[in-house]
Design a protein around this motif. Structure first.
Motif, mmCIF file in Angstrom:
data_model
loop_
_atom_site.group_PDB
_atom_site.id
_atom_site.type_symbol
_atom_site.label_atom_id
_atom_site.label_comp_id
_atom_site.label_asym_id
_atom_site.label_seq_id
_atom_site.Cartn_x
_atom_site.Cartn_y
_atom_site.Cartn_z
ATOM 1 N N GLU A 3 0.838 -1.208 0.000
ATOM 2 C CA GLU A 3 0.000 0.000 0.000
ATOM 3 C C GLU A 3 0.873 1.260 0.000
ATOM 4 N N ALA A 7 0.970 4.114 -2.906
ATOM 5 C CA ALA A 7 0.743 5.547 -2.669
ATOM 6 C C ALA A 7 1.906 6.373 -3.200
ATOM 7 N N ARG A 11 1.462 9.044 -6.237
ATOM 8 C CA ARG A 11 1.722 10.479 -6.006
ATOM 9 C C ARG A 11 2.783 11.011 -6.966
ATOM 10 N N ASN A 24 -5.676 11.984 -3.950
ATOM 11 C CA ASN A 24 -5.754 11.621 -2.529
ATOM 12 C C ASN A 24 -6.929 10.692 -2.258
ATOM 13 N N GLU A 25 -8.072 10.990 -2.861
ATOM 14 C CA GLU A 25 -9.239 10.140 -2.626
ATOM 15 C C GLU A 25 -9.028 8.753 -3.237
ATOM 16 N N ILE A 27 -6.170 7.231 -3.689
ATOM 17 C CA ILE A 27 -5.223 6.467 -2.868
ATOM 18 C C ILE A 27 -5.953 5.848 -1.677
ATOM 19 N N ASP A 28 -6.866 6.609 -1.075
ATOM 20 C CA ASP A 28 -7.586 6.092 0.096
ATOM 21 C C ASP A 28 -8.620 5.042 -0.265
ATOM 22 N N HIS A 29 -9.230 5.135 -1.450
ATOM 23 C CA HIS A 29 -10.407 4.294 -1.718
ATOM 24 C C HIS A 29 -10.332 3.412 -2.959
ATOM 25 N N TYR A 31 -6.971 2.753 -5.116
ATOM 26 C CA TYR A 31 -5.714 2.079 -5.368
ATOM 27 C C TYR A 31 -5.349 1.212 -4.168
ATOM 28 N N GLY A 32 -4.305 0.456 -4.332
ATOM 29 C CA GLY A 32 -3.852 -0.414 -3.253
ATOM 30 C C GLY A 32 -3.874 -1.842 -3.738
ATOM 31 N N SER A 150 -16.857 10.278 -2.836
ATOM 32 C CA SER A 150 -17.350 11.668 -2.899
ATOM 33 C C SER A 150 -18.291 11.877 -4.076
#
Ligand SMILES: CC(C)(COP(=O)(O)OP(=O)(O)OC[C@H]1O[C@@H](n2cnc3c(N)ncnc32)[C@H](O)[C@@H]1OP(=O)(O)O)[C@@H](O)C(=O)NCCC(=O)NCCS
Length: 167
Positions: A3, A7, A11, A24-25, A27-29, A31-32, A150
């Protein structure tokens, strides 16, 4: 670990392609790691001198994109005869970009999909990754918008390739 690599990769290598809020969103929701790939044994890492510098894999399941946790239920299986294998979750450490790490992981993924009987591969490419996949024979197959919590959309590109066993 993966993870954090994802990130860092996003970025550095997505700057300019998407705005910061989307990055940013996503990466949080979005990607990974899809832990189902790890469970299925279809996710690879590339390491140099013991350090992981890239990760990527493929899937014989229906999930198109996105991160999925270790406790998420497994998605349904694809058919090697009727469906394309899915190339998934490629992240290269920006310090090692353009040194062939991505192609190494992609070749391993395609070879494993071929070994399982798939003759086509498809993927959803981030906009900056389109030239990478195009260089490796993937053709555009439309647009795919991944909805973020969002309501904003992460714009991706569908790409596809016929897989051929190396001579
Ligand atoms: C896309 C990504 C995985 C490519 O990994 P990489 O290790 O840098 O790629 P490679 O060194 O194997 O590149 C092989 C060839 O692809 C093409 N290529 C790769 N990146 C490219 C770029 N940014 N622009 C144009 N062509 C590119 C080139 O032809 C390159 O060969 P060359 O360097 O000799 O010219 C990497 O940029 C990355 O992790 N990006 C951020 C995360 C991401 O968007 N992942 C994709 C998810 S779908």
């Amino acid at each position: 670990m993966i993870e954090a690599l994802a990130a860092r990769s996003i970025r550095a290598l997505h700057a300019g392609a998407y705005d910061d809020a989307i990055i940013n969103e996503a990466i949080d929701h979005a990607y990974g790691v899809d832990w189902q790939l790890v469970r299925d044994g279809t996710y690879f890492v590339a390491a140099i001198a013991g350090s992981v510098v890239g990760a990527g894999g493929w899937s014989y399941r229906q999930t198109i994109a996105g991160a999925h946790g270790p406790d998420d239920p497994p998605a349904n299986l694809l058919s090697p005869v009727a469906d394309a294998a899915r190339i998934r979750a490629f992240y290269v450490d920006p310090d090692y970009a353009r040194r062939g790490v991505g192609v190494l992981l992609l070749s391993a993924s395609e070879r494993a999909a071929l070994d399982m009987g798939f003759t086509r591969a498809e993927l959803t490419a981030t906009l900056p990754a389109v030239p990478f996949y195009a260089a490796y024979g993937y053709e555009p197959a439309g647009r795919y918008d991944l909805a973020l919590p969002s309501g904003r959309l992460l714009e991706l590109r569908l790409m596809t390739k016929r897989l051929i066993l190396p001579a």
